[in-house]
Design an enzyme around this catalytic site. Structure first.
Site, PDB file in Angstrom:
ATOM      1  N   ARG A   4       0.836  -1.204   0.000  1.00 59.08           N
ATOM      2  CA  ARG A   4       0.000   0.000   0.000  1.00 59.08           C
ATOM      3  C   ARG A   4       0.870   1.254   0.000  1.00 59.08           C
ATOM      4  NH1 ARG A   4      -2.670   2.560   4.402  1.00 59.08           N
ATOM      5  NH2 ARG A   4      -2.319   0.724   5.700  1.00 59.08           N
ATOM      6  N   LYS A  22      -5.561   4.046 -19.851  1.00 60.70           N
ATOM      7  CA  LYS A  22      -5.750   4.413 -21.254  1.00 60.70           C
ATOM      8  C   LYS A  22      -4.464   4.204 -22.060  1.00 60.70           C
ATOM      9  CE  LYS A  22      -9.862   5.792 -19.824  1.00 60.70           C
ATOM     10  NZ  LYS A  22      -9.804   5.793 -18.366  1.00 60.70           N
ATOM     11  N   ASP A  41      -5.489  17.124 -15.720  1.00 59.03           N
ATOM     12  CA  ASP A  41      -5.715  15.762 -16.194  1.00 59.03           C
ATOM     13  C   ASP A  41      -5.195  15.687 -17.623  1.00 59.03           C
ATOM     14  OD1 ASP A  41      -6.651  13.326 -17.127  1.00 59.03           O
ATOM     15  OD2 ASP A  41      -8.650  13.534 -16.231  1.00 59.03           O
TER      16      ASP A  41
END
Length: 400
Positions: A66, A216, A191
């Site tokens: 994590r 993507k 972004d």
């Protein structure tokens, strides 16, 4: 510093095609040509003192997954180099990257400026989530820099931009917005998913934090979900402290798949850019098409801005079909090559009827705010042969 300026000052600076292959060479002295997958949630220390050191080191790659993982470390090094930032973080999804970043940088009583056109889940964070925590948000027309300036308040802490914007492909002037933000001490988050770091580097224009849905282009094969946050060391530590509490963790396997996808990113982007421009030009000449939106076309109202801040124009073409919802549905259903599926930037072309996709997660008011008409199509162009894509689009248009 712009990339060409950086290369002029440092002739040894690696180009993108080399960065994606060798950018992580310094991470480890392992002898395997292909990196290992560290499928372990936790890592052992050899002594109590070493454990204390590891536990106290933020983002250590060999403490607890994590917090970090050796595969994550490789990905972060490559993507930071591609974006030109000091460092990077990885998350389990693009929205994990966006949400973690925003929640790290604002608090109750703050004000945020966002765009009218954002990815739908980003819009929902701004429109629904942040107000619950006492954060005010103003939405502006991102094509008008003066709108950003007019929206600034004394408590404005963050400007969230996305360019090109999803799904309308409206652009934001990176340099102008960043200059404005710098004058007022406001952090800018961009972004960069729709462009990729190969086509655009927002940090070169002054953006403080660059986020991606690495699902993507970076992954490139529609087989993983991941997010990346690129920034300086100071902001990375602030964001990481939130990240380990929220827990949007990238799995070691998805991290390894992402690393593999990065190896071919520049090559895929080169083919995708060429295919998308050719298909956009083809669509402009089809009688069944009302309008085509693609930054690489001279007909795009912000084409000159696109040329100033982008090296290439990406995979996504938006266009409107003559008619309405029913005609657009028939067109999408008649296509044979691209699956009718969400996402973008992979080797396969994908197509969606935008209104049909967005109406499941946005109400009518939010769709109107985002400027999504009933006859809108979003086509993500892949690496197929361009003539095959043209022929498939031609036959589908003839069936509406």
């Amino acid at each position: 510093m712009k990339r060409n300026e950086q290369e002029q000052r440092n002739p040894q600076a690696l180009r993108d095609e080399t960065i994606v292959i060798h950018g992580d060479d310094s991470i480890t002295d392992e002898k395997g040509v292909n990196p290992a997958i560290y499928y372990s949630a936790t890592f052992q220390a050899h002594s109590a003192s070493e454990f204390s050191e590891i536990a106290g080191t933020p983002r250590h790659p060999r403490y607890y997954t994590r917090y970090g993982n050796p595969v994550h470390e490789r990905v972060q090094k490559i993507v930071a180099d591609l974006e030109g930032t000091e460092t990077a973080l990885v998350t389990g999804s693009g929205m994990g990257a966006i949400a973690t970043t925003i929640l790290s940088l604002v608090a109750a009583g703050d004000h945020v400026i966002a765009q009218k056109n954002h990815y739908m889940s980003t819009t929902k964070i701004m429109d629904e989530l942040l107000p619950k925590f006492g954060v005010d948000v103003t939405f502006v027309d991102q094509s008008d820099t003066s709108a950003f300036e007019k929206a600034i308040r004394p408590n404005t802490k963050l400007i969230m931009i996305e360019t090109p914007a999803n799904p309308t492909l409206v652009l934001t002037d990176l340099a102008a917005v960043c200059d404005l933000a710098r004058q007022h001490g406001i952090i800018v988050v961009a972004d960069n998913t729709f462009a990729s770091p190969i086509n655009q580097r927002p940090h070169d224009f002054g953006v403080d934090v660059v986020v991606h849905s690495a699902t993507k282009y970076m992954g490139g094969h529609h087989d993983l979900t991941a997010g990346v946050i690129c920034t300086n060391e100071e902001l990375a530590e602030r964001i990481w402290n939130t990240h380990i509490s929220i827990g949007s963790v990238l799995s070691p396997m998805d991290g390894w798949l992402l690393l593999r996808g990065l190896r071919t990113l520049p090559m895929r982007i080169e083919r995708i850019n060429a295919n998308a421009l050719a298909l956009a030009e083809f669509l402009e000449n089809q009688p069944q098409v009302e309008r085509v939106y693609y930054p690489g076309l001279p007909s795009h109202p912000q084409h000159e801005l696109a040329k100033r801040q982008m090296k290439g124009f990406g995979a996504v073409i938006a266009f409107s079909i003559k008619g309405g919802y029913a005609e657009t549905q028939r067109f999408v259903s008649a296509l044979k090559l691209p699956p009718n599926a969400v996402s973008l930037g992979g080797v396969e072309s994908l197509v969606v009827h935008t209104a049909a996709m967005w109406e499941g997660t946005m109400n009518e008011e939010q769709m109107q705010l985002a400027g999504i008409p009933a006859n809108f199509v979003r086509f993500s162009v892949g690496i197929e042969h361009i003539e095959d894509l043209k022929e498939d689009v031609r036959q589908a248009l003839q069936k509406i």
